[in-house]
Scaffold this motif. Sequence first.
Motif, PDB file in Angstrom:
ATOM      1  N   ARG A  87      48.964  10.412 -27.074  1.00 56.34           N
ATOM      2  CA  ARG A  87      49.414  10.691 -25.719  1.00 56.34           C
ATOM      3  C   ARG A  87      49.736   9.398 -24.979  1.00 56.34           C
ATOM      4  O   ARG A  87      50.725   9.317 -24.242  1.00 56.34           O
ATOM      5  CB  ARG A  87      48.338  11.475 -24.968  1.00 56.34           C
ATOM      6  N   ASP A  88      48.918   8.358 -25.195  1.00 54.44           N
ATOM      7  CA  ASP A  88      49.197   7.075 -24.557  1.00 54.44           C
ATOM      8  C   ASP A  88      50.513   6.493 -25.059  1.00 54.44           C
ATOM      9  O   ASP A  88      51.319   5.976 -24.282  1.00 54.44           O
ATOM     10  CB  ASP A  88      48.063   6.087 -24.841  1.00 54.44           C
ATOM     11  N   GLN A  89      50.750   6.579 -26.373  1.00 51.13           N
ATOM     12  CA  GLN A  89      52.005   6.064 -26.921  1.00 51.13           C
ATOM     13  C   GLN A  89      53.179   6.846 -26.375  1.00 51.13           C
ATOM     14  O   GLN A  89      54.210   6.276 -26.001  1.00 51.13           O
ATOM     15  CB  GLN A  89      51.982   6.149 -28.446  1.00 51.13           C
TER      16      GLN A  89
ATOM     17  N   LEU B 244      67.294  -4.495 -25.022  1.00 54.12           N
ATOM     18  CA  LEU B 244      65.884  -4.407 -24.642  1.00 54.12           C
ATOM     19  C   LEU B 244      65.745  -4.020 -23.176  1.00 54.12           C
ATOM     20  O   LEU B 244      66.686  -4.169 -22.386  1.00 54.12           O
ATOM     21  CB  LEU B 244      65.197  -5.751 -24.880  1.00 54.12           C
ATOM     22  N   PRO B 245      64.566  -3.542 -22.767  1.00 59.13           N
ATOM     23  CA  PRO B 245      64.318  -3.322 -21.337  1.00 59.13           C
ATOM     24  C   PRO B 245      64.495  -4.628 -20.571  1.00 59.13           C
ATOM     25  O   PRO B 245      64.085  -5.693 -21.045  1.00 59.13           O
ATOM     26  CB  PRO B 245      62.861  -2.850 -21.290  1.00 59.13           C
ATOM     27  N   ASN B 246      65.119  -4.541 -19.391  1.00 62.22           N
ATOM     28  CA  ASN B 246      65.259  -5.747 -18.582  1.00 62.22           C
ATOM     29  C   ASN B 246      64.030  -5.915 -17.685  1.00 62.22           C
ATOM     30  O   ASN B 246      63.053  -5.175 -17.797  1.00 62.22           O
ATOM     31  CB  ASN B 246      66.554  -5.725 -17.780  1.00 62.22           C
ATOM     32  N   ARG B 247      64.091  -6.903 -16.806  1.00 62.45           N
ATOM     33  CA  ARG B 247      62.924  -7.202 -15.969  1.00 62.45           C
ATOM     34  C   ARG B 247      62.515  -6.012 -15.119  1.00 62.45           C
ATOM     35  O   ARG B 247      61.327  -5.706 -14.979  1.00 62.45           O
ATOM     36  CB  ARG B 247      63.229  -8.413 -15.084  1.00 62.45           C
ATOM     37  N   MET B 248      63.488  -5.300 -14.545  1.00 65.36           N
ATOM     38  CA  MET B 248      63.164  -4.152 -13.699  1.00 65.36           C
ATOM     39  C   MET B 248      62.433  -3.080 -14.498  1.00 65.36           C
ATOM     40  O   MET B 248      61.427  -2.503 -14.038  1.00 65.36           O
ATOM     41  CB  MET B 248      64.440  -3.574 -13.084  1.00 65.36           C
ATOM     42  N   ALA B 249      62.910  -2.826 -15.724  1.00 68.08           N
ATOM     43  CA  ALA B 249      62.269  -1.814 -16.560  1.00 68.08           C
ATOM     44  C   ALA B 249      60.849  -2.234 -16.923  1.00 68.08           C
ATOM     45  O   ALA B 249      59.919  -1.414 -16.913  1.00 68.08           O
ATOM     46  CB  ALA B 249      63.093  -1.584 -17.819  1.00 68.08           C
ATOM     47  N   LEU B 250      60.666  -3.503 -17.250  1.00 64.85           N
ATOM     48  CA  LEU B 250      59.334  -3.986 -17.607  1.00 64.85           C
ATOM     49  C   LEU B 250      58.366  -3.886 -16.435  1.00 64.85           C
ATOM     50  O   LEU B 250      57.196  -3.513 -16.606  1.00 64.85           O
ATOM     51  CB  LEU B 250      59.416  -5.430 -18.085  1.00 64.85           C
TER      52      LEU B 250
ATOM     53  N   ALA C 120      42.160  -8.984 -16.729  1.00 63.86           N
ATOM     54  CA  ALA C 120      40.813  -9.408 -16.339  1.00 63.86           C
ATOM     55  C   ALA C 120      40.790  -9.564 -14.827  1.00 63.86           C
ATOM     56  O   ALA C 120      40.989 -10.650 -14.290  1.00 63.86           O
ATOM     57  CB  ALA C 120      40.428 -10.719 -17.025  1.00 63.86           C
ATOM     58  N   GLN C 121      40.598  -8.461 -14.145  1.00 64.14           N
ATOM     59  CA  GLN C 121      40.520  -8.472 -12.680  1.00 64.14           C
ATOM     60  C   GLN C 121      41.813  -8.972 -12.033  1.00 64.14           C
ATOM     61  O   GLN C 121      41.771  -9.593 -10.966  1.00 64.14           O
ATOM     62  CB  GLN C 121      39.326  -9.318 -12.203  1.00 64.14           C
ATOM     63  N   HIS C 122      42.951  -8.744 -12.676  1.00 58.40           N
ATOM     64  CA  HIS C 122      44.223  -9.066 -12.043  1.00 58.40           C
ATOM     65  C   HIS C 122      44.497  -8.074 -10.917  1.00 58.40           C
ATOM     66  O   HIS C 122      44.006  -6.944 -10.926  1.00 58.40           O
ATOM     67  CB  HIS C 122      45.360  -9.016 -13.060  1.00 58.40           C
ATOM     68  N   LEU C 123      45.305  -8.499  -9.972  1.00 58.46           N
ATOM     69  CA  LEU C 123      45.621  -7.624  -8.846  1.00 58.46           C
ATOM     70  C   LEU C 123      46.482  -6.453  -9.292  1.00 58.46           C
ATOM     71  O   LEU C 123      46.279  -5.313  -8.883  1.00 58.46           O
ATOM     72  CB  LEU C 123      46.332  -8.419  -7.744  1.00 58.46           C
ATOM     73  N   ASP C 124      47.488  -6.730 -10.131  1.00 57.98           N
ATOM     74  CA  ASP C 124      48.401  -5.700 -10.600  1.00 57.98           C
ATOM     75  C   ASP C 124      49.215  -6.269 -11.763  1.00 57.98           C
ATOM     76  O   ASP C 124      48.963  -7.381 -12.248  1.00 57.98           O
ATOM     77  CB  ASP C 124      49.326  -5.218  -9.469  1.00 57.98           C
ATOM     78  N   GLY C 125      50.225  -5.515 -12.199  1.00 56.78           N
ATOM     79  CA  GLY C 125      51.059  -5.967 -13.292  1.00 56.78           C
ATOM     80  C   GLY C 125      51.845  -7.216 -12.963  1.00 56.78           C
ATOM     81  O   GLY C 125      52.047  -8.092 -13.827  1.00 56.78           O
TER      82      GLY C 125
ATOM     83  N   ILE D 137      53.708  -1.242 -13.963  1.00 58.67           N
ATOM     84  CA  ILE D 137      53.068  -0.499 -12.869  1.00 58.67           C
ATOM     85  C   ILE D 137      52.360   0.728 -13.417  1.00 58.67           C
ATOM     86  O   ILE D 137      51.203   1.025 -13.080  1.00 58.67           O
ATOM     87  CB  ILE D 137      54.119  -0.098 -11.806  1.00 58.67           C
ATOM     88  N   GLY D 138      53.058   1.457 -14.307  1.00 61.51           N
ATOM     89  CA  GLY D 138      52.447   2.646 -14.889  1.00 61.51           C
ATOM     90  C   GLY D 138      51.253   2.330 -15.771  1.00 61.51           C
ATOM     91  O   GLY D 138      50.225   3.008 -15.718  1.00 61.51           O
ATOM     92  N   LEU D 139      51.352   1.277 -16.580  1.00 61.91           N
ATOM     93  CA  LEU D 139      50.265   0.923 -17.490  1.00 61.91           C
ATOM     94  C   LEU D 139      49.031   0.442 -16.748  1.00 61.91           C
ATOM     95  O   LEU D 139      47.899   0.809 -17.086  1.00 61.91           O
ATOM     96  CB  LEU D 139      50.740  -0.155 -18.466  1.00 61.91           C
ATOM     97  N   THR D 140      49.217  -0.388 -15.726  1.00 68.49           N
ATOM     98  CA  THR D 140      48.065  -0.901 -14.990  1.00 68.49           C
ATOM     99  C   THR D 140      47.423   0.181 -14.129  1.00 68.49           C
ATOM    100  O   THR D 140      46.216   0.155 -13.890  1.00 68.49           O
ATOM    101  CB  THR D 140      48.468  -2.087 -14.101  1.00 68.49           C
TER     102      THR D 140
END
Length: 399
Positions: free
Chosen positions: A207-209, A230-236, A345-350, A241-244
């Motif tokens: 499901r994660d994949q 490949l995905p560009n910067r906007m896509a990444l 490791a305790q990052h604010l976001d992506g 955002i979704g992963l974090t």
Amino acid sequence: MPGKADHALPGPEAVTTGKGGSVFRLGHDRRATYCLTLPLAAVGALASLALRLGSGNAFDEIALPALVVLILGLWVLACTRRASVQFIDRVLLVGAWAFLLGRIGFILFASGVTNRAELIAATAPWLPLLLMAHSWGLGERRALRLSLAALATTGLLTVVYALNGQALPEPDAQASTHTGMLNTLIQMLLAGAVTVMGQRAVLRHMRDQASGSRTWLATRGADQDPLTGLPNRMALEKLLIGLTARRPSGLAVAVLSLDFLERVQHERGEAFTERLTAHVARTLSATVRDQDVVGRLSHTEFALLLRVPDDRAARAACERLRVRVASLPLDGVLPTISVGVTVWAQHLDGQDMLEDAARALRQAQDDGHNRVQLAGKLRTLPTDLDDSDVNDVEEAAAV
């Protein structure tokens, strides 16, 4: 040129990610599979009936013909398209569980059964097999409920059998048989429980994949780099955002830069520089795992999003990429990359992770290029690895 995130994705009908949907639901293929396999199942049940007719097993003499009739009826419904695949799934599972649990109950409690240990040993492997079948035809929630109900019913039968054996005085031979039966039943329950837990872990992983794949599918087109596919910067950034937000633990972000690209462009021209960039993009895409995502951040930089158990595995994965890129020249030019990598490791976001990885990249470039720098660490992996070191790195990166 599509990247690995493109060609590695499952098709739209291959997997559904909602917790109520099956991860193996393939309507047309499933129907064709039933048309081929259900007659074989019926033949197997008839063969089992023929072999056991002389054994005095009254349950099999009644239940096996009923099971054959059910299987053949479902086969007709599947091949004539008179019923949905979901209906066939559920009726087949209900019939199989009714047969299995009924057989266990008969073996444990029916009078006149002389070969109980042999029969229960022959029945035991079917419990985990049927538990695994739930993920084939049911959604995750329904599969879990049915699995727990089946295990609970089997456990209840085991408890009643154990109590019944303690209440009746038995000769030594019968006591030994009773103990052996209990041992087989307990092992069967343990195997079933491990099957359910493994099933849950596999479904969660898939499901994660699939969730990550669906996010990338949604970004294709306008958010796709035209040179590399490949995905560009906007896509990444959207994907980050979704992963974090969903599960940041174990997430690693690497920023990779082509070394001395401006010098190559000055010496070989812009057209060759674009070919070299596409060549490196293909190398990166072919080297990472299917669930990892490679994208292009800028003219000289790529990014990698991956799941790792720790920072050592993140460094090893990036070192594997560095070694691979440096081993594939293009028209006499040997490309190299510098890599900065950070692990959540305790990052604010992506975005904070991207910036942290970019700072590590600048440190790697300041230290001489063609190396991997872990964010927050002063050490880098060496650039003069021999073959055995590279193998160790690749094994660690495959975690």
